[in-house]
Design a protein around this motif. Structure first.
Motif, short mmCIF file in Angstrom:
data_model
loop_
_atom_site.label_atom_id
_atom_site.label_comp_id
_atom_site.label_asym_id
_atom_site.label_seq_id
_atom_site.Cartn_x
_atom_site.Cartn_y
_atom_site.Cartn_z
N LEU A 1 0.83 -1.21 0.00
CA LEU A 1 0.00 0.00 0.00
C LEU A 1 0.87 1.25 0.00
O LEU A 1 0.53 2.26 -0.64
CB LEU A 1 -0.93 0.00 1.22
N GLY A 2 2.00 1.20 0.72
CA GLY A 2 2.92 2.34 0.73
C GLY A 2 3.48 2.62 -0.66
O GLY A 2 3.58 3.77 -1.08
N PHE A 3 3.85 1.55 -1.39
CA PHE A 3 4.34 1.74 -2.75
C PHE A 3 3.24 2.31 -3.65
O PHE A 3 3.51 3.12 -4.54
CB PHE A 3 4.85 0.41 -3.32
N ALA A 4 2.00 1.87 -3.42
CA ALA A 4 0.89 2.45 -4.18
C ALA A 4 0.74 3.94 -3.87
O ALA A 4 0.51 4.76 -4.76
CB ALA A 4 -0.41 1.71 -3.86
N VAL B 1 4.27 11.22 9.96
CA VAL B 1 5.14 10.62 10.98
C VAL B 1 4.71 11.07 12.37
O VAL B 1 4.76 10.30 13.33
CB VAL B 1 6.61 11.00 10.72
N GLY B 2 4.29 12.33 12.48
CA GLY B 2 3.78 12.81 13.77
C GLY B 2 2.57 12.04 14.23
O GLY B 2 2.42 11.75 15.43
N ALA C 1 -1.19 6.14 8.12
CA ALA C 1 -0.08 7.09 8.19
C ALA C 1 1.06 6.68 7.28
O ALA C 1 1.71 7.51 6.64
CB ALA C 1 0.41 7.20 9.64
N TYR C 2 1.32 5.38 7.18
CA TYR C 2 2.38 4.86 6.33
C TYR C 2 2.13 5.22 4.87
O TYR C 2 3.02 5.69 4.15
CB TYR C 2 2.45 3.34 6.50
N VAL C 3 0.88 5.01 4.41
CA VAL C 3 0.53 5.30 3.02
C VAL C 3 0.63 6.79 2.73
O VAL C 3 1.20 7.21 1.71
CB VAL C 3 -0.88 4.77 2.70
N VAL C 4 0.07 7.62 3.62
CA VAL C 4 0.10 9.07 3.40
C VAL C 4 1.53 9.60 3.44
O VAL C 4 1.90 10.50 2.68
CB VAL C 4 -0.78 9.78 4.45
N LEU C 5 2.36 9.01 4.30
CA LEU C 5 3.76 9.42 4.35
C LEU C 5 4.44 9.22 3.00
O LEU C 5 5.13 10.11 2.50
CB LEU C 5 4.49 8.62 5.43
N PHE C 6 4.27 8.04 2.41
CA PHE C 6 4.92 7.77 1.14
C PHE C 6 4.35 8.64 0.03
O PHE C 6 5.08 8.99 -0.91
CB PHE C 6 4.82 6.29 0.80
N LEU C 7 3.09 8.99 0.12
CA LEU C 7 2.53 9.92 -0.85
C LEU C 7 3.23 11.27 -0.76
O LEU C 7 3.69 11.83 -1.76
CB LEU C 7 1.02 10.06 -0.62
N GLY C 8 3.34 11.81 0.46
CA GLY C 8 3.96 13.12 0.65
C GLY C 8 5.42 13.12 0.29
O GLY C 8 5.91 14.05 -0.38
#
Length: 424
Positions: free
Chosen positions: A270-273, A307-308, A328-335
């Motif tokens: 999901l993070g890669f997506a 991350v916060g 949070a992991y998915v949104v982090l990789f998006l940002g």
């Protein structure tokens, strides 16, 4: 060649470069332990791979700037084939160690040449004023798609191997080697490059160190590039903090190491997506924000908030903690992908063709340096003060990195292609 054709070729090469990595990601450690290696030996193999990659990062970037992008990409594909083929049949520590060295060489060789080829080609077709964001965004998205699909397919392949055919965990690197063979064919047939002056081996040995030295001086001395190198180091801190601490957190939430491993595989995919989406949205983010630097600020702030939120929800248990961590992991990789893509565009705009790949390799080296620092500092902090404190520090680093883009100069080093001494 048209700009559309160049883009399609760049996207295909980007996908095929990272597909073998994704295919082997889930099974690599299990394959080594299944073949009798201890965890300490596995760690040593991974460390050697990292050291080889870091050690060759700048020399291979200089090589691509001197002899051309295609030959270096082809060499990278060949080393990938050799490394993964050996990995699939390895039965001893020393065989896995040699495989790690081969893969490290391949990784260093692949750092930057594909994007440099695309930028050089687009500049040749449309001039240095060409907008790099859309093409680089699609290439970055294809890299993330390859990792997402690869980790899912590679995780499932061992279950599909018929009994007695082969060691099931050897299937992912075997298929990865086949994907690398396809990459080699595509690079040789689909990436035409303007002819370069013939150079003797002695000439190459002189020019590569000179190119590396000039590029490092450029990256350290230029205001734009110096900020971009620091931004890359900050990204390395944040990414390592996540990759180092998330698996244990998910295992804790899932209840067992096995369930945690499955949860992490799904979350990683999901993070890669999310990374693919971030790369695709980067041009729009820059347009809405009013420029690449402001778009990078938005991505850095989004990463810091993600991350916060990991730090703030570290006390949650069960399904609520698992869901919040995954989101949070998915949104982090998006940002972080938005920021990374726009930094890549600004880097390419700040250099000429003569040092393009070496400077991007310097950026990759900065990211790895930040990751090394995070490994040493944040791991110890997590042990002493808890995982929330370590993620809190990573969030501060991410938020602070946004300041690097404030009042960023509009252009870096404006160099016309003829100054490079190479046709583009």
């Amino acid at each position: 060649m048209t700009a559309r054709s160049a883009l399609h070729r760049y996207m295909l090469v980007s996908f095929l470069t990272w597909l073998p990595v994704g295919l082997t990601m889930a099974a690599m450690v299990l394959l080594m332990t299944g073949r009798g290696l201890s965890l300490a030996q596995v760690g040593l193999v991974v460390t050697v791979y990292s050291l080889v990659t870091v050690g060759l990062e700048l020399p291979t970037g200089g090589l691509a700037d001197v002899v051309g992008r295609r030959v270096v990409l082809a060499a990278s594909a060949a080393f990938t084939v050799a490394g993964l083929a050996l990995m699939s049949v390895s039965t001893t520590f020393w065989m896995f160690l040699v495989s790690g060295v081969l893969k490290g060489v391949a990784r260093a060789l692949s750092s930057g040449p594909a994007a440099s080829w695309y930028v050089d080609t687009l500049h040749g077709l449309r001039g240095r004023a060409a907008d790099l964001k859309p093409g680089l965004a699609r290439g970055g998205a294809m890299e993330s798609v390859a990792l997402c699909l690869g980790v899912l397919v590679g995780g499932g392949l061992p279950l599909l191997v018929p009994p007695g055919l082969m060691f099931p965990l050897a299937a992912p690197p075997s298929v990865g080697a086949l994907a690398a063979v396809l990459l080699l064919v595509v690079v040789l047939l689909a990436l035409p490059e303007p002819p370069h002056p013939r150079r003797s081996p002695a000439s190459v040995l002189r020019e590569v160190p000179a190119t590396v030295a000039a590029s490092v001086r450029l990256a350290a001395g230029g205001g734009v590039l110096r900020r971009l190198m620091l931004a890359a180091a900050s990204s390395g801190v944040v990414l390592t903090a996540i990759e180092l601490l998330t698996p244990g957190r998910l295992a804790e939430l899932a209840g067992t190491a096995e369930r945690g491993s499955l949860a992490y595989a799904v979350v990683a995919a999901l993070g890669f997506a999310g990374s693919a989406v971030g790369s695709a949205l980067a041009p729009r983010a820059a347009r809405l924000a009013g420029g690449s630097a402001r778009g990078a600020i938005a991505g850095a702030v989004l990463s810091a908030l993600s991350v916060g939120s990991l730090a703030a929800t570290a006390g949650l248990d069960g399904a609520a903690g698992l869901l919040s961590a995954a989101l949070a992991y998915v949104v982090l990789f998006l940002g972080i992908s938005v920021t990374g893509l726009l930094c890549l565009e600004m880097t390419h705009n700040a250099v000429s063709a003569a040092e393009r790949t070496t400077v991007t390799s310097t950026s990759s080296l900065s990211l790895q340096a930040g990751g090394t620092l995070a490994n040493l500092a944040l791991g110890a902090l997590a042990v002493q003060a808890g995982i929330a404190a370590a993620w809190g520090v990573a969030a501060v680093v991410a938020l602070s990195s946004a300041l690097l883009f404030v009042r960023m100069p509009l252009a870096g080093r404006a160099v016309v292609p003829e100054e490079s001494g190479r046709p583009v």
